[in-house]
Design an enzyme around this catalytic site. Structure first.
Site, PDB file in Angstrom:
ATOM      1  N   GLY A  92      34.601  10.353 -22.800  1.00 37.21           N
ATOM      2  CA  GLY A  92      35.732   9.951 -23.637  1.00 37.21           C
ATOM      3  C   GLY A  92      36.295  11.090 -24.452  1.00 37.21           C
TER       4      GLY A  92
ATOM      5  N   SER B  21      31.755  12.715 -17.465  1.00 39.44           N
ATOM      6  CA  SER B  21      32.834  13.410 -18.149  1.00 39.44           C
ATOM      7  C   SER B  21      32.254  14.221 -19.314  1.00 39.44           C
ATOM      8  CB  SER B  21      33.911  12.410 -18.595  1.00 39.44           C
ATOM      9  OG  SER B  21      35.091  13.058 -19.001  1.00 39.44           O
TER      10      SER B  21
END
Length: 537
Positions: free
Chosen positions: A115, A193
């Site tokens: 995120g 990520s």
């Protein structure tokens, strides 16, 4: 009547006891909930944020005097993107425990969400699918934005607090997971990520090693904006932006900002365009550092040699950025490389333009920036932002003596909303639906997707258990996943309906960027002037 009431109360109490599970940890008793074949302990606090300085070190959470009711899956740290909300006291764990852990010790899978260090939460990743593979699943909340990544020239806020939260969570897990039936000598850390980038950095951190395996999904230490040059005046700027009239020092600013609503602080940082991610920390006495090197000089050969690693990415990471988008998106892409070069490097204007033109020529071949160049732009942006960075991490692991590096490419598109677009590939985050249970109402999987989900969760849980994702070839896992064994090798498993081992993924494109970075890394603003002349590349 009274007898009937007593009986009803007794039955209700018995049902509550049957549906709950009590464990006694070193921090006190914790009550969880019984689910279908597993138990959940949700919102378990592992550390306490100092509300006098919510940007700095946390402390150990006080012991529970009474049984803690672990039933809140939705705790999250302050954030304003995707799903606005959050609280300062957000350092919690969601723990999923298989029934078998009541009888025998099982390995542990710890998940750090992605995120961009600005949004995400433990509750977004439901462990139902993986826990049914007989491993404990723990999803971790950690601080974001200014609360997690303000990096000041000040020992009270030296930077990377979000990563230190993760390390504190691992310490808590190491000390307490045995009470849940977990094996604290078999802990795998994983993330996707920026969560994957976090895992990459834990392999080099100054903290104790509370894990023995690592899974890095679509993330890397050298990914775009993973590291930034710190702005030591960021707290002062933020305080003044939010209405302080006398914040001229870090002390003034912290005193002011601690009283401001956390969402207002997050919005202020966003409004100012602050990029708050990982920094190269300064060293202070009595302050434990997480990372004191830049992304080009990470070393910890002992830890690397002793940690099996799974790492990979998706076949078209940037597909979602361009597919079915307006021509305006394509026009903006014409300055993407130049803007990033200007942000990253200390270079004169003519050099920035020249290098931008070289990149455009290599990928675009003279094509204009419009939808006809969609696939070229997907490759260019995906390689620059992420793909090359992951390959660089693999190189670093091999150079530092890693014994087992399992590399993958996730290529399955059977569940993609872009399935019918020419050139489609798996985009960033697309693999997550095959690892974590979706809580979205109406979400249904086809028989083919269920096979892929079973395949993914089996390989991931095998790695957690054995350090090998395919210990046996089966109908579900028909190909042996071979690790990279030398510097010249780049073997990887192509994860799709038809599984296959391949070699040298995107090797020409990766070689292009390797050549670029080997020539220009010393010009990066992250690299100190001293390091530009004395540090090895």
């Amino acid at each position: 009547m009274k007898e009937n009431l007593r009986w009803i109360v007794f039955v209700l109490a018995a049902n509550v006891m049957i549906c709950q599970k009590l464990v006694i940890t070193k921090r006190g008793p914790i009550v969880g909930q019984k689910e279908d074949g597993y138990y959940t302990f949700l919102g378990v606090p592992y550390a306490l944020v100092n509300e006098e300085n919510p940007f700095g070190a946390s402390s150990e959470y006080p012991k529970f005097d009474e049984a803690f009711n672990a039933s809140d899956p939705d705790v999250k740290c302050p954030q304003i993107l995707m799903n606005e909300g959050g609280v300062i006291q957000c350092l919690t764990l969601n723990i999923y425990v298989p029934k078998i852990a009541l009888k025998e010790s099982v390995p542990v899978f710890v998940w750090f969400y992605g995120g961009g260090y600005v949004f995400g939460s433990a509750g977004l990743y439901h462990g139902k699918l993986l826990v049914k593979k007989d491993i404990i699943v723990v999803t971790v909340n950690y601080r974001l934005g200014p609360y997690g990544f303000l990096c000041l020239d000040d020992p009270r806020v030296p930077g990377n607090q979000g990563l230190k939260d993760q390390a504190d969570a691992l310490k808590w897990i190491n000390e307490n997971i045995g009470a849940f039936g977990g094996d604290n000598e078999e802990i795998t850390i994983a993330g996707e990520s920026y969560g994957g980038g976090s895992v990459d950095l834990h392999l080099y951190s100054k903290y104790p090693t509370y894990f023995n395996k690592a899974i890095i999904q679509s993330g890397a230490a050298e990914a775009r904006r993973m590291f930034v040059k710190p702005d030591y005046s960021a707290a002062i700027k933020l305080a003044n932006h939010l209405g302080s009239t006398n914040s001229t020092t870090n002390d003034d600013s912290i005193k002011f900002l601690k009283q401001v609503d956390p969402l207002t602080v997050m919005k202020g940082a966003s409004k100012l365009g602050m990029v708050l991610t990982v920094c190269k920390e300064k060293r202070y006495e009595s302050v434990r550092n997480f990372i004191t090197d830049d992304q080009f000089h990470l070393r910890n050969p002992f830890r690397i040699k002793n940690t099996p690693i799974m790492i990979g990415y998706n076949s078209k990471e940037a597909f979602d950025t361009f597919a079915n988008k307006s021509e305006e998106v394509y026009q903006k892409a014409s300055t993407f490389i130049y803007d990033n070069f200007k942000e990253i490097f200390d270079l004169k204007e003519d050099a920035l333009v020249r290098l931008t033109n070289i990149v455009h020529s290599y990928y675009m071949g003279g094509k204009p920036f419009d939808s006809n160049a969609m696939l070229e732009l997907i490759d260019m942006s995906g390689d620059f932002i992420l793909n090359r960075a992951i390959e660089s991490s693999v190189t670093r692991f091999i150079e530092q003596g890693a014994k087992k590096v399992y590399k993958y490419l996730f290529s399955y598109i059977g569940g993609s909303i872009y399935e019918n677009i020419t050139g489609v590939g798996a985009y960033h985050t697309e693999e997550l639906q095959y690892l974590f249970h979706s809580v979205s109402p109406g979400k249904k999987f086809t028989a083919e997707q269920k096979i892929m989900r079973n395949r993914m969760t089996t390989m991931w849980s095998n790695f957690v258990k054995y350090g090998n994702p395919t210990p046996n070839v089966t109908d579900l896992l028909p190909v042996e996943w071979l690790p990279i064994t030398s510097e010249g090798s780049r073997v990887y498993l192509n994860i799709d309906l038809d599984m296959s081992m391949k070699d040298q993924l995107y090797h020409k494109r990766i070689a292009f960027w390797d050549l670029f970075w080997s020539s220009y890394w010393k010009k990066a603003k992250m690299v100190t002037k001293k390091c530009r002349t004395k540090c090895a590349s």
